[in-house]
Design a protein around this motif. Structure first.
Motif, PDB file in Angstrom:
ATOM      1  N   SER A  87       0.832  -1.202   0.000  1.00  0.00           N
ATOM      2  CA  SER A  87       0.000   0.000   0.000  1.00  0.00           C
ATOM      3  C   SER A  87       0.866   1.252   0.000  1.00  0.00           C
ATOM      4  O   SER A  87       2.008   1.232   0.493  1.00  0.00           O
ATOM      5  CB  SER A  87      -0.913   0.037   1.234  1.00  0.00           C
ATOM      6  OG  SER A  87      -1.785  -1.060   1.259  1.00  0.00           O
ATOM      7  N   THR A 132       0.121   5.788   0.213  1.00  0.00           N
ATOM      8  CA  THR A 132      -0.813   6.904   0.218  1.00  0.00           C
ATOM      9  C   THR A 132      -0.116   8.118  -0.389  1.00  0.00           C
ATOM     10  O   THR A 132       0.941   8.539   0.091  1.00  0.00           O
ATOM     11  CB  THR A 132      -1.288   7.252   1.637  1.00  0.00           C
ATOM     12  OG1 THR A 132      -1.979   6.131   2.185  1.00  0.00           O
ATOM     13  CG2 THR A 132      -2.219   8.449   1.608  1.00  0.00           C
ATOM     14  N   TYR A 184     -14.190   6.580  -9.732  1.00  0.00           N
ATOM     15  CA  TYR A 184     -12.981   5.771  -9.856  1.00  0.00           C
ATOM     16  C   TYR A 184     -12.967   5.063 -11.212  1.00  0.00           C
ATOM     17  O   TYR A 184     -14.015   4.665 -11.727  1.00  0.00           O
ATOM     18  CB  TYR A 184     -12.914   4.711  -8.759  1.00  0.00           C
ATOM     19  CG  TYR A 184     -12.788   5.278  -7.365  1.00  0.00           C
ATOM     20  CD1 TYR A 184     -13.899   5.399  -6.544  1.00  0.00           C
ATOM     21  CD2 TYR A 184     -11.556   5.689  -6.881  1.00  0.00           C
ATOM     22  CE1 TYR A 184     -13.790   5.925  -5.259  1.00  0.00           C
ATOM     23  CE2 TYR A 184     -11.430   6.214  -5.600  1.00  0.00           C
ATOM     24  CZ  TYR A 184     -12.555   6.324  -4.806  1.00  0.00           C
ATOM     25  OH  TYR A 184     -12.439   6.847  -3.530  1.00  0.00           O
ATOM     26  N   VAL A 214      -9.120   0.474 -10.727  1.00  0.00           N
ATOM     27  CA  VAL A 214      -8.681   0.713  -9.343  1.00  0.00           C
ATOM     28  C   VAL A 214      -9.824   0.629  -8.336  1.00  0.00           C
ATOM     29  O   VAL A 214      -9.582   0.699  -7.123  1.00  0.00           O
ATOM     30  CB  VAL A 214      -7.978   2.093  -9.208  1.00  0.00           C
ATOM     31  CG1 VAL A 214      -6.855   2.224 -10.237  1.00  0.00           C
ATOM     32  CG2 VAL A 214      -8.964   3.242  -9.345  1.00  0.00           C
ATOM     33  N   PHE A 228      -8.360   1.527  -4.517  1.00  0.00           N
ATOM     34  CA  PHE A 228      -7.913   2.906  -4.279  1.00  0.00           C
ATOM     35  C   PHE A 228      -9.051   3.710  -3.662  1.00  0.00           C
ATOM     36  O   PHE A 228     -10.224   3.505  -3.987  1.00  0.00           O
ATOM     37  CB  PHE A 228      -7.487   3.578  -5.579  1.00  0.00           C
ATOM     38  CG  PHE A 228      -6.224   3.048  -6.200  1.00  0.00           C
ATOM     39  CD1 PHE A 228      -5.612   1.880  -5.753  1.00  0.00           C
ATOM     40  CD2 PHE A 228      -5.636   3.738  -7.253  1.00  0.00           C
ATOM     41  CE1 PHE A 228      -4.455   1.408  -6.337  1.00  0.00           C
ATOM     42  CE2 PHE A 228      -4.469   3.284  -7.846  1.00  0.00           C
ATOM     43  CZ  PHE A 228      -3.885   2.108  -7.391  1.00  0.00           C
ATOM     44  N   LEU A 240      -4.722   9.984  -2.034  1.00  0.00           N
ATOM     45  CA  LEU A 240      -5.034   8.788  -2.810  1.00  0.00           C
ATOM     46  C   LEU A 240      -4.432   7.611  -2.056  1.00  0.00           C
ATOM     47  O   LEU A 240      -3.213   7.432  -2.062  1.00  0.00           O
ATOM     48  CB  LEU A 240      -4.470   8.867  -4.227  1.00  0.00           C
ATOM     49  CG  LEU A 240      -4.739   7.641  -5.102  1.00  0.00           C
ATOM     50  CD1 LEU A 240      -6.229   7.505  -5.386  1.00  0.00           C
ATOM     51  CD2 LEU A 240      -3.970   7.731  -6.426  1.00  0.00           C
ATOM     52  N   ARG A 241      -5.295   6.847  -1.401  1.00  0.00           N
ATOM     53  CA  ARG A 241      -4.851   5.663  -0.699  1.00  0.00           C
ATOM     54  C   ARG A 241      -4.918   4.491  -1.666  1.00  0.00           C
ATOM     55  O   ARG A 241      -5.961   4.197  -2.231  1.00  0.00           O
ATOM     56  CB  ARG A 241      -5.748   5.385   0.510  1.00  0.00           C
ATOM     57  CG  ARG A 241      -5.464   4.059   1.236  1.00  0.00           C
ATOM     58  CD  ARG A 241      -4.102   4.053   1.890  1.00  0.00           C
ATOM     59  NE  ARG A 241      -3.874   2.817   2.652  1.00  0.00           N
ATOM     60  CZ  ARG A 241      -2.738   2.542   3.307  1.00  0.00           C
ATOM     61  NH1 ARG A 241      -1.738   3.425   3.292  1.00  0.00           N
ATOM     62  NH2 ARG A 241      -2.628   1.410   3.958  1.00  0.00           N
ATOM     63  N   MET A 242      -3.780   3.811  -1.840  1.00  0.00           N
ATOM     64  CA  MET A 242      -3.691   2.721  -2.808  1.00  0.00           C
ATOM     65  C   MET A 242      -3.356   1.429  -2.076  1.00  0.00           C
ATOM     66  O   MET A 242      -2.286   1.329  -1.455  1.00  0.00           O
ATOM     67  CB  MET A 242      -2.613   3.044  -3.846  1.00  0.00           C
ATOM     68  CG  MET A 242      -2.834   4.374  -4.548  1.00  0.00           C
ATOM     69  SD  MET A 242      -1.632   4.696  -5.847  1.00  0.00           S
ATOM     70  CE  MET A 242      -0.135   4.884  -4.884  1.00  0.00           C
ATOM     71  N   ASP A 264       0.146  -1.001 -11.788  1.00  0.00           N
ATOM     72  CA  ASP A 264      -0.126   0.324 -11.221  1.00  0.00           C
ATOM     73  C   ASP A 264       1.097   1.238 -11.294  1.00  0.00           C
ATOM     74  O   ASP A 264       1.007   2.425 -10.963  1.00  0.00           O
ATOM     75  CB  ASP A 264      -0.551   0.199  -9.755  1.00  0.00           C
ATOM     76  CG  ASP A 264      -1.880  -0.507  -9.582  1.00  0.00           C
ATOM     77  OD1 ASP A 264      -1.983  -1.341  -8.660  1.00  0.00           O
ATOM     78  OD2 ASP A 264      -2.802  -0.231 -10.373  1.00  0.00           O
ATOM     79  N   TYR A 298       2.132   9.457 -10.988  1.00  0.00           N
ATOM     80  CA  TYR A 298       0.790   9.847 -10.568  1.00  0.00           C
ATOM     81  C   TYR A 298       0.715  11.362 -10.427  1.00  0.00           C
ATOM     82  O   TYR A 298       1.592  11.997  -9.813  1.00  0.00           O
ATOM     83  CB  TYR A 298       0.437   9.174  -9.251  1.00  0.00           C
ATOM     84  CG  TYR A 298       0.060   7.731  -9.415  1.00  0.00           C
ATOM     85  CD1 TYR A 298       1.003   6.765  -9.751  1.00  0.00           C
ATOM     86  CD2 TYR A 298      -1.263   7.320  -9.274  1.00  0.00           C
ATOM     87  CE1 TYR A 298       0.658   5.442  -9.941  1.00  0.00           C
ATOM     88  CE2 TYR A 298      -1.630   5.987  -9.448  1.00  0.00           C
ATOM     89  CZ  TYR A 298      -0.665   5.059  -9.778  1.00  0.00           C
ATOM     90  OH  TYR A 298      -1.032   3.741  -9.961  1.00  0.00           O
TER      91      TYR A 298
END
Length: 126
Positions: A17, A19, A60, A64, A68, A81-83, A90, A94
């Protein structure tokens, strides 16, 4: 005029993850819808997601959705943007972007947005 600065990119293993943050200058951040896009080498800039100025409406890309999450704190002039569950596909630069019309014309095309950040690299290793 807004100036946008992204941060939080980096190298992460698949399944991990990250962010990303995007902080805007100026006093009108709360009036802008905010979008996230990404661009991989040799590919066009791709819509990731967007949020209206109030934070009530979120959009979205299918690629994602469920992984996301976009959120914003207008008092801090910041959108996140929490991924989660990141995949090698990915990997991209960004970008965050601001739309003065609050997504009146849509959310998915780069031309709808008025201001852009410089981008932050996200690399997902397999």
């Amino acid at each position: 005029q807004a100036q946008l600065v992204e941060s939080g990119g980096g190298l992460v293993q698949a399944g991990g993850s990250l962010t990303l943050s995007c902080t805007a200058s100026g006093r009108t951040f709360s009036e802008y819808a905010m979008g996230w896009f990404r661009q991989a080498p040799g590919k066009e800039r791709e819509f990731v997601g967007a949020v209206t100025w109030s934070g009530r409406r979120l959009y979205y890309a299918d690629s994602v959705k469920g992984r996301f999450t976009i959120s914003r704190r207008n008092a801090e002039n910041t959108v996140y943007l929490r991924m989660n569950s990141l995949k090698p596909e990915d990997t991209a630069v960004y970008y965050c972007a601001a739309d003065k019309t609050n997504l009146r014309y849509g959310s998915t095309h780069p031309s709808f947005y008025d201001y852009w950040g410089q981008g932050t690299q996200v690399t997902v290793s397999s």
